[in-house]
Design a protein around this motif. Structure first.
Motif, PDB file in Angstrom:
ATOM      1  N   CYS A 141       0.857  -1.188   0.000  1.00  0.00           N
ATOM      2  CA  CYS A 141       0.000   0.000   0.000  1.00  0.00           C
ATOM      3  C   CYS A 141       0.888   1.232   0.000  1.00  0.00           C
ATOM      4  O   CYS A 141       1.893   1.287   0.717  1.00  0.00           O
ATOM      5  N   LEU A 142       0.520   2.213  -0.808  1.00  0.00           N
ATOM      6  CA  LEU A 142       1.288   3.454  -0.931  1.00  0.00           C
ATOM      7  C   LEU A 142       0.378   4.650  -0.710  1.00  0.00           C
ATOM      8  O   LEU A 142      -0.730   4.707  -1.247  1.00  0.00           O
ATOM      9  N   ALA A 143       0.857   5.618   0.064  1.00  0.00           N
ATOM     10  CA  ALA A 143       0.157   6.889   0.240  1.00  0.00           C
ATOM     11  C   ALA A 143       0.663   7.884  -0.805  1.00  0.00           C
ATOM     12  O   ALA A 143       1.877   8.066  -0.956  1.00  0.00           O
ATOM     13  N   VAL A 144      -0.260   8.505  -1.537  1.00  0.00           N
ATOM     14  CA  VAL A 144       0.086   9.542  -2.513  1.00  0.00           C
ATOM     15  C   VAL A 144      -0.672  10.819  -2.149  1.00  0.00           C
ATOM     16  O   VAL A 144      -1.781  10.755  -1.627  1.00  0.00           O
ATOM     17  N   GLY A 145      -0.073  11.972  -2.429  1.00  0.00           N
ATOM     18  CA  GLY A 145      -0.660  13.217  -1.941  1.00  0.00           C
ATOM     19  C   GLY A 145      -0.895  14.271  -2.989  1.00  0.00           C
ATOM     20  O   GLY A 145      -0.288  14.260  -4.063  1.00  0.00           O
ATOM     21  N   THR A 146      -1.773  15.203  -2.645  1.00  0.00           N
ATOM     22  CA  THR A 146      -2.000  16.370  -3.488  1.00  0.00           C
ATOM     23  C   THR A 146      -0.854  17.364  -3.380  1.00  0.00           C
ATOM     24  O   THR A 146      -0.752  18.293  -4.184  1.00  0.00           O
ATOM     25  N   ASP A 147       0.033  17.180  -2.398  1.00  0.00           N
ATOM     26  CA  ASP A 147       1.163  18.084  -2.197  1.00  0.00           C
ATOM     27  C   ASP A 147       2.226  17.375  -1.368  1.00  0.00           C
ATOM     28  O   ASP A 147       2.030  16.249  -0.905  1.00  0.00           O
ATOM     29  N   CYS A 148       3.353  18.040  -1.167  1.00  0.00           N
ATOM     30  CA  CYS A 148       4.397  17.560  -0.280  1.00  0.00           C
ATOM     31  C   CYS A 148       4.048  17.906   1.170  1.00  0.00           C
ATOM     32  O   CYS A 148       3.215  18.770   1.427  1.00  0.00           O
ATOM     33  N   SER A 149       4.709  17.242   2.110  1.00  0.00           N
ATOM     34  CA  SER A 149       4.577  17.558   3.545  1.00  0.00           C
ATOM     35  C   SER A 149       3.117  17.680   3.950  1.00  0.00           C
ATOM     36  O   SER A 149       2.694  18.665   4.554  1.00  0.00           O
ATOM     37  N   ILE A 150       2.359  16.655   3.644  1.00  0.00           N
ATOM     38  CA  ILE A 150       0.909  16.741   3.795  1.00  0.00           C
ATOM     39  C   ILE A 150       0.339  15.664   4.707  1.00  0.00           C
ATOM     40  O   ILE A 150      -0.845  15.673   5.030  1.00  0.00           O
ATOM     41  N   GLY A 151       1.183  14.705   5.132  1.00  0.00           N
ATOM     42  CA  GLY A 151       0.727  13.672   6.044  1.00  0.00           C
ATOM     43  C   GLY A 151       0.856  12.261   5.528  1.00  0.00           C
ATOM     44  O   GLY A 151       0.266  11.335   6.091  1.00  0.00           O
ATOM     45  N   LYS A 152       1.646  12.054   4.478  1.00  0.00           N
ATOM     46  CA  LYS A 152       1.777  10.702   3.910  1.00  0.00           C
ATOM     47  C   LYS A 152       2.486   9.757   4.886  1.00  0.00           C
ATOM     48  O   LYS A 152       2.096   8.599   5.030  1.00  0.00           O
ATOM     49  N   MET A 153       3.521  10.248   5.560  1.00  0.00           N
ATOM     50  CA  MET A 153       4.222   9.391   6.515  1.00  0.00           C
ATOM     51  C   MET A 153       3.329   9.076   7.708  1.00  0.00           C
ATOM     52  O   MET A 153       3.270   7.924   8.168  1.00  0.00           O
ATOM     53  N   TYR A 154       2.627  10.067   8.234  1.00  0.00           N
ATOM     54  CA  TYR A 154       1.727   9.834   9.358  1.00  0.00           C
ATOM     55  C   TYR A 154       0.654   8.817   8.973  1.00  0.00           C
ATOM     56  O   TYR A 154       0.275   7.955   9.769  1.00  0.00           O
ATOM     57  N   THR A 155       0.156   8.924   7.754  1.00  0.00           N
ATOM     58  CA  THR A 155      -0.854   7.984   7.269  1.00  0.00           C
ATOM     59  C   THR A 155      -0.300   6.563   7.275  1.00  0.00           C
ATOM     60  O   THR A 155      -0.955   5.626   7.761  1.00  0.00           O
ATOM     61  N   ALA A 156       0.902   6.393   6.746  1.00  0.00           N
ATOM     62  CA  ALA A 156       1.503   5.063   6.666  1.00  0.00           C
ATOM     63  C   ALA A 156       1.779   4.492   8.053  1.00  0.00           C
ATOM     64  O   ALA A 156       1.538   3.304   8.315  1.00  0.00           O
ATOM     65  N   LEU A 157       2.287   5.304   8.962  1.00  0.00           N
ATOM     66  CA  LEU A 157       2.567   4.828  10.312  1.00  0.00           C
ATOM     67  C   LEU A 157       1.286   4.421  11.035  1.00  0.00           C
ATOM     68  O   LEU A 157       1.228   3.375  11.697  1.00  0.00           O
ATOM     69  N   ALA A 158       0.247   5.258  10.914  1.00  0.00           N
ATOM     70  CA  ALA A 158      -1.025   4.943  11.574  1.00  0.00           C
ATOM     71  C   ALA A 158      -1.653   3.690  10.978  1.00  0.00           C
ATOM     72  O   ALA A 158      -2.228   2.860  11.697  1.00  0.00           O
ATOM     73  N   LEU A 159      -1.560   3.537   9.662  1.00  0.00           N
ATOM     74  CA  LEU A 159      -2.126   2.358   9.004  1.00  0.00           C
ATOM     75  C   LEU A 159      -1.380   1.101   9.427  1.00  0.00           C
ATOM     76  O   LEU A 159      -1.994   0.055   9.696  1.00  0.00           O
ATOM     77  N   ASP A 160      -0.065   1.174   9.485  1.00  0.00           N
ATOM     78  CA  ASP A 160       0.736   0.024   9.915  1.00  0.00           C
ATOM     79  C   ASP A 160       0.334  -0.421  11.318  1.00  0.00           C
ATOM     80  O   ASP A 160       0.154  -1.619  11.581  1.00  0.00           O
ATOM     81  N   ILE A 161       0.172   0.527  12.215  1.00  0.00           N
ATOM     82  CA  ILE A 161      -0.238   0.196  13.582  1.00  0.00           C
ATOM     83  C   ILE A 161      -1.619  -0.450  13.593  1.00  0.00           C
ATOM     84  O   ILE A 161      -1.848  -1.462  14.279  1.00  0.00           O
ATOM     85  N   ALA A 162      -2.560   0.118  12.815  1.00  0.00           N
ATOM     86  CA  ALA A 162      -3.918  -0.418  12.789  1.00  0.00           C
ATOM     87  C   ALA A 162      -3.956  -1.825  12.216  1.00  0.00           C
ATOM     88  O   ALA A 162      -4.709  -2.687  12.697  1.00  0.00           O
TER      89      ALA A 162
END
Length: 333
Positions: A141-162
């Motif tokens: 699974c990959l997070a893609v964004g409408t911009d940089c510095s927008i929360g892609k890493m936070y999304t991936a970390l939260a998803l991994d934990i869930a």
């Protein structure tokens, strides 16, 4: 490996987003974050104790981590005195900037004199292959964004934990300086030679168990003229089965480019998905992650509900609400 705890050096960053490295460590590894060091004029605050070098060392700090992420990734001349003081006090220095610590003669001399380490996490440690696009076992699974510095890493970390909370085999795969500082491993993608970028992500997400998910930290944006290349490498090298769209609704223009407006989430979906299907025809867009930090709780909830009705996908702020719904969407694809 970096010695902990850390003193997070914010320098003189002009806004909180420019201290995103420190913010990521504070949010995801708070046990590492002993305090912060800010120069006059710094416009970021991690809500940590303000410590100078002497106080930080007295309290047990082992590594000064440069928590700033300025445009171009340069070491400011205003920082050098503090960095040398940290080395003289027996600390190591860790940095994810493009401007390498080991290329600064004053720092090299101070490290040699006092026995400290200069740790550049943005230096590739592996001879990566050229990508070949061959199908690999396992799920990604990959997070893609409408911009940089927008929360892609936070999304991936939260998803991994869930996913792991749900009993699913999952691994967070770091691709940038903050993710590497948080997890201790990964690929510094924007420092990899272009021909090997996709291959480095294939290397990072190899064959795995059929029921194992690699959650890949996103970088850049397909719509950002400065940083779209790293996003393409992630899409083709990652060979994702699932995409999560990431957005920050209060942005008025692309990060650092006031002459470029953000795309809509529909534009992001309709651009990223065909590109992902080049390497994985079965790829699906499964959800939307929204960074609602600039909204109060009521405003955020109303926005998310409206967006969900519009797109027909689960729309959540995984840092605020947790990643459970995104995990359910990933597992259903």
């Amino acid at each position: 490996m970096l010695e902990t705890p850390y003193l997070l050096f914010l320098g003189d960053v002009p806004d909180p987003l420019s201290a995103k490295v420190a913010q990521g460590i504070r949010d995801w590894r708070p046990e590492y974050a002993l305090g912060q060091y800010r120069l006059p004029g710094c416009q970021a605050d991690m809500q940590l104790p303000d410590l100078d070098i002497e106080a930080a060392v007295d309290q047990g700090a082992k590594t000064l981590v440069i928590g700033a992420a300025n445009r171009g990734g340069v070491i400011s001349r205003r920082w050098i005195a503090v960095l040398k003081e940290a080395l003289a006090a027996g600390m190591d220095i860790a940095s994810g900037l493009h401007n390498l610590l080991r290329d600064e003669p004053e720092l090299v001399e101070a490290a040699e004199t006092h026995g400290g380490r200069l740790i550049d996490v943005r230096v590739p440690q592996v001879q990566y292959p050229i990508g070949d696009g061959k199908k690999r076992r396992g799920k990604r699974c990959l997070a893609v964004g409408t911009d940089c510095s927008i929360g892609k890493m936070y999304t991936a970390l939260a998803l991994d934990i869930a996913l792991r909370d749900a009993g699913t085999k999952s691994s967070f795969r770091a691709t940038g300086q903050t993710g590497i500082l948080i997890t201790g491993q990964g690929v510094p993608l924007d420092a990899v030679i272009a021909d090997f970028m996709a291959g480095s992500i294939e290397w990072l997400t190899p064959d795995n168990d059929d029921d194992h998910w690699d959650i890949i930290e996103g970088q850049g944006s397909l719509f950002h003229p400065s940083y779209s290349g790293v996003t393409m490498a992630l899409i083709h090298g990652g060979q994702p089965d699932a995409l999560i769209l990431c957005h920050e609704p209060t942005r008025t223009h692309m990060r650092g480019l006031p002459h470029y407006q953000l795309p809509t989430l529909e534009q992001l979906r309709d651009t990223a998905l065909p590109l992902a299907r080049v390497v994985n025809p079965a790829c699906q867009v499964v959800g939307v992650s929204v960074n609602t930090a600039a909204m109060d709780a009521e405003e955020a909830e109303g926005y998310l509900q409206g967006l969900e009705a519009r797109l027909g996908l689960p729309c959540v702020d995984p840092y605020r609400q947790g990643g459970k719904r995104l995990a359910e969407a990933v597992l259903a694809c």
